[in-house]
Enzyme design. Structure first.
Site, PDB file in Angstrom:
ATOM      1  N   HIS A  83       0.838  -1.035   0.032  1.00  0.00           N
ATOM      2  CA  HIS A  83      -0.205   0.103   0.061  1.00  0.00           C
ATOM      3  C   HIS A  83       0.836   1.315  -0.163  1.00  0.00           C
ATOM      4  O   HIS A  83       0.271   2.162  -0.612  1.00  0.00           O
ATOM      5  CB  HIS A  83      -0.931   0.059   1.285  1.00  0.00           C
ATOM      6  CG  HIS A  83      -0.348   0.086   2.623  1.00  0.00           C
ATOM      7  ND1 HIS A  83      -0.163  -0.889   3.375  1.00  0.00           N
ATOM      8  CD2 HIS A  83      -0.024   1.414   2.988  1.00  0.00           C
ATOM      9  CE1 HIS A  83       0.270  -0.194   4.441  1.00  0.00           C
ATOM     10  NE2 HIS A  83       0.350   1.054   4.528  1.00  0.00           N
ATOM     11  N   ASP A 219       1.094  -7.714   2.188  1.00  0.00           N
ATOM     12  CA  ASP A 219       1.275  -6.425   2.008  1.00  0.00           C
ATOM     13  C   ASP A 219       2.832  -5.782   1.862  1.00  0.00           C
ATOM     14  O   ASP A 219       3.410  -5.234   2.814  1.00  0.00           O
ATOM     15  CB  ASP A 219       0.540  -5.506   3.139  1.00  0.00           C
ATOM     16  CG  ASP A 219       0.367  -3.857   2.745  1.00  0.00           C
ATOM     17  OD1 ASP A 219       0.923  -3.518   1.832  1.00  0.00           O
ATOM     18  OD2 ASP A 219      -0.470  -3.385   3.604  1.00  0.00           O
ATOM     19  N   SER A 645       4.039   2.103   8.597  1.00  0.00           N
ATOM     20  CA  SER A 645       3.709   1.247   7.316  1.00  0.00           C
ATOM     21  C   SER A 645       4.926   0.887   6.653  1.00  0.00           C
ATOM     22  O   SER A 645       5.670   1.854   6.296  1.00  0.00           O
ATOM     23  CB  SER A 645       2.584   1.792   6.226  1.00  0.00           C
ATOM     24  OG  SER A 645       1.333   1.996   7.185  1.00  0.00           O
TER      25      SER A 645
END
Length: 730
Positions: A83, A219, A645
């Site tokens: 992402h 991810d 992240s």
């Protein structure tokens, strides 16, 4: 019930005293180093952060200003979240070559794809410069004057601090203005896409599973840093070569078990752990419901179109994911704050604070702080609500309003700075619009506009809007604007901006879409923003004093870490399950069988490629399996937030064991109140990343670049040797 919860919290605190916190890596020696080693770490603070030798910090750059990444090979191979690289993957995608749907794997260096504008930034050195920054502020007559002096001191320190010509100095603020740190950084500008799994793997579960546990999401994506012939930062060039890092992370094949030590290194965005109770209450009762409500109506319309049209799905995939992410986060945050009675706990802490103030005889300095907070937030509430609603509508969720707002700012530039600045800004805007309109659908935006503008009119405090706007039929207004405004296509917008500044402004002010944006923007700038800013300055000054008082009055054992501010931090904890509610206990590791269980053929969120299904059915996991099962994700007690992240998850010896990408929904309130019993970060197991690269993608050349290690096997071997030596001595 509240009293019981507070008492439980106070008794539980020592047990979890080694969990939570976002620590400055240059200040780990002492308490933090001891805590980490108690949790099982076998490194030293010097191994994590060092200026004199290579250390973990040299493998962990800031990724494109918003995420974290890590170097995992001697050739500058960079790992981050899917992402985090989503926008770049999307930019290279088309209906013919849909890398979002099919994935992308460069077979060699020449196949790697350039990403103009993308950067990664390494921290070279961190230095405390608080004394220099606060110099001459003690006699300032107002907070505004004090901030001006601080700004001047910052410029002076930045300019006078030594650095190489390719490096940059930055100063960041900590503890609400009570500490300042200088960061010397190196920013690389040639970053190329190397590999990414299809979104059905990289975003498996999509919005339904976002912020949830158990997860089964791969991810991750891979990029590569390129440098000039001297291994220094350089703009994109075919002559650039893969960057040789000061340090890169070996990848562990041994996986994790409950209670294993975990260190997460990264660039957490923002937290507000020391807000007073009244601020948290306002957030839960007023601000979050407004932000959630506006994004909900926007997302609903986008989703309906994306499910019907593949082209729109590609155009809006990144935008939708960006909006949906914090929409769901705010819902979980509000629920978590209510469930844990964070407001009640903070009020109890404030009573203890008041007692300490009285005991120390500091009523004059700090005695009125909490009352001042109550009064300031009461005056701030309507301005805060209006500010957030305007930001959501005009900057984040409706493209016509967002583009119109940029044009309104263009007109303001002409009035304030003249023709040359106007033309420079116009050229930049046209360049930005040329890129953004490629992923624009007027059909989608019209529906979003209608719902958002209605919500905006109904929920913005009425004193900040004209009666004429409030009474307008929003459906009719939408039709008129999208039928007549030039803001709905790039070609018409380009024509609108042709000519002299006088001609452009005249044409703009005849455009129906621009007229609405200008009307509402003027109301915002005249009625909301000045008071919002003045109240915010007042609250920030109170917060700074409150933080100073907490640092001064809290007991020595208190663990007062600075709020996240986008700078490099260390957070440490353990792999650990949790219980979200009565009679439910979550284990800390999920497995690939869970993908098969969730699989729904053709579904937007839970479809997966046939090749992955075949690998699952055949249990073809290679060397990456654990007892015949393929681990996918795991959770731990690390205190993370947005910006973490893509952060590396590092084991006790300094090896990569996972990739941070999310938090559990019940614990999203950890930005404001960290509850050690339910706050969990979610990570991709490094072995699943290797499995996808190797067994699914067949990109074994990338595996060959990495250093794969077995630290647990080595530890066990060392233990056996020590036992044998001990027996011989006996």
């Amino acid at each position: 019930m509240k009293i019981i919860r507070i008492l439980l919290f106070l008794f539980a605190l020592p047990m979890f005293s080694q969990q939570g916190g976002m620590w400055i890596p240059s200040l780990l020696e002492g308490m933090n180093e001891g805590e980490m080693q108690t949790l099982g770490m076998q490194m030293t603070a010097e191994d994590i952060y060092s200026v004199n030798q290579s250390s973990l910090k040299d493998a962990v750059p800031h990724f494109n200003g918003g995420c974290t990444s890590e170097v995992i090979s001697p050739k500058g191979l960079l790992l981050t979240n899917h992402h985090c690289g989503y926008g770049q993957i999307q930019s290279h995608s088309s209906v013919e070559n849909d890398y979002l749907a099919d994935g992308f794997w460069a077979k060699n260096l020449s196949d790697e794809l350039a990403n103009p504008g993308m950067t990664v930034t390494f921290i070279v050195e961190i230095k405390d410069v608080t004394t220099q920054i606060l110099k001459n502020t003690e006699n300032a007559s107002s907070e505004e004057e004090k901030q001006q002096i601080i700004a001047q001191n910052k410029q002076s320190v930045i300019a006078s601090s030594p650095k190489e010509e390719w490096q940059t100095n930055r100063i960041s603020t900590f503890y609400d203005g009570n500490q300042f740190m200088l960061f010397k950084v190196e920013t690389f500008k040639d970053i190329r896409l190397v590999g990414a799994p299809p979104s059905s793997i990289g975003k498996f579960g999509s919005d339904t599973d976002n912020w949830m546990w158990p997860r089964h999401t791969g991810d991750f994506s891979l990029f590569r840093i390129y440098a000039d012939k001297n291994n220094r930062p350089a703009e994109y060039s075919e002559n650039n070569v893969p960057y040789t890092p000061k340090h890169y992370l070996p990848v562990s094949l041994d996986g994790v078990a409950e209670d294993d030590f975990t260190l997460v290194f990264g660039f957490p965005g923002t937290t507000d752990e020391y807000l007073p109770a009244v601020a948290v209450e306002q957030l839960v009762e007023t601000i979050n419901p407004a932000r959630i409500g506006l994004r909900e109506v926007a997302l609903k319309e986008q989703d309906a179109f994306m499910r019907k049209d593949q082209q729109i799905k590609i155009q809006y995939a990144s935008k939708y994911a960006r909006i949906a992410n914090y929409y769901k986060k705010w819902i979980g945050e509000s629920q978590g704050l209510k469930k844990t009675d964070a407001v009640g706990i903070k009020r109890n802490q404030e009573k203890q604070f008041t007692q300490r103030v009285k005991a120390k005889g500091l009523e004059k300095e700090y005695g009125s702080l909490l009352t001042d907070f109550d009064n300031a937030y009461a005056e701030f509430e309507d301005y805060n609500l209006a500010y957030n609603l305007f930001s959501e509508a005009f900057i984040r969720n409706v493209e016509l309003l967002k583009n119109g707002f940029q044009l309104y700012q263009l007109e303001q530039v002409l009035e304030a700075r003249g023709e040359q600045s106007f033309n420079d800004r116009k050229a930049n805007i046209l360049e930005d619009f040329k890129a953004s309109y490629k992923d624009y659908s007027a059909q989608v935006d019209e529906k979003v506009f209608e719902k958002v503008i209605e919500f905006y009119a109904q929920n913005t405090p009425k004193e900040f809007l004209s009666q004429e706007f409030i009474k307008k039929d929003k459906s009719q207004l939408t039709k008129e604007i999208y039928n007549n405004s030039a803001l709905t296509t790039y070609s018409k917008l380009e024509e609108l901006l042709e000519g002299s500044s006088e001609e452009v402004v005249e044409k703009l002010n005849k455009d129906e879409g621009y007229q609405l944006v200008k009307e509402l923007s003027k109301e915002f700038f005249e009625n909301v923003l000045p008071n919002y800013r003045s109240k915010k300055i007042e609250i920030d000054a109170l917060q700074k004093t409150y933080m100073k008082a907490l640092l001064e009055l809290s007991p020595k054992e208190a663990r007062l870490f600075p709020n996240a501010n986008g700078t490099l931090r260390v957070t440490y904890g353990q792999v650990k399950g949790y219980s979200p509610k009565d009679a439910v206990k979550y284990k800390p590791v999920s497995y690939l069988e869970g993908v098969r269980e969730k699989y729904v053929p053709g579904d937007y969120e839970f479809d997966v490629p046939q090749k992955l299904l075949d690998l699952i059915d055949n249990k073809d996991y290679g060397q990456y399996a654990e007892n015949g099962k393929m681990p996918v994700n795991f959770i731990g007690t690390n205190h993370t937030t947005g910006g973490n992240s893509g952060s590396p998850v590092i084991d006790a010896q300094g090896n990569l064991i996972g990739l941070n990408f999310d938090r559990v929904w019940e614990g999203t309130m950890s930005d404001i109140y960290y509850d050690p019993s339910i706050s969990r970060n979610i990570m991709v197991d490094a072995r699943y990343i290797l499995f996808i690269i190797d067994k699914y993608a067949g990109a074994t050349h990338l595996i060959d670049e990495m250093k794969l290690v077995h630290p647990k096997q080595k530890n066990n071997s060392d233990k056996k040797k020590r036992k044998r030596k001990s027996k011989k001595r006996k």
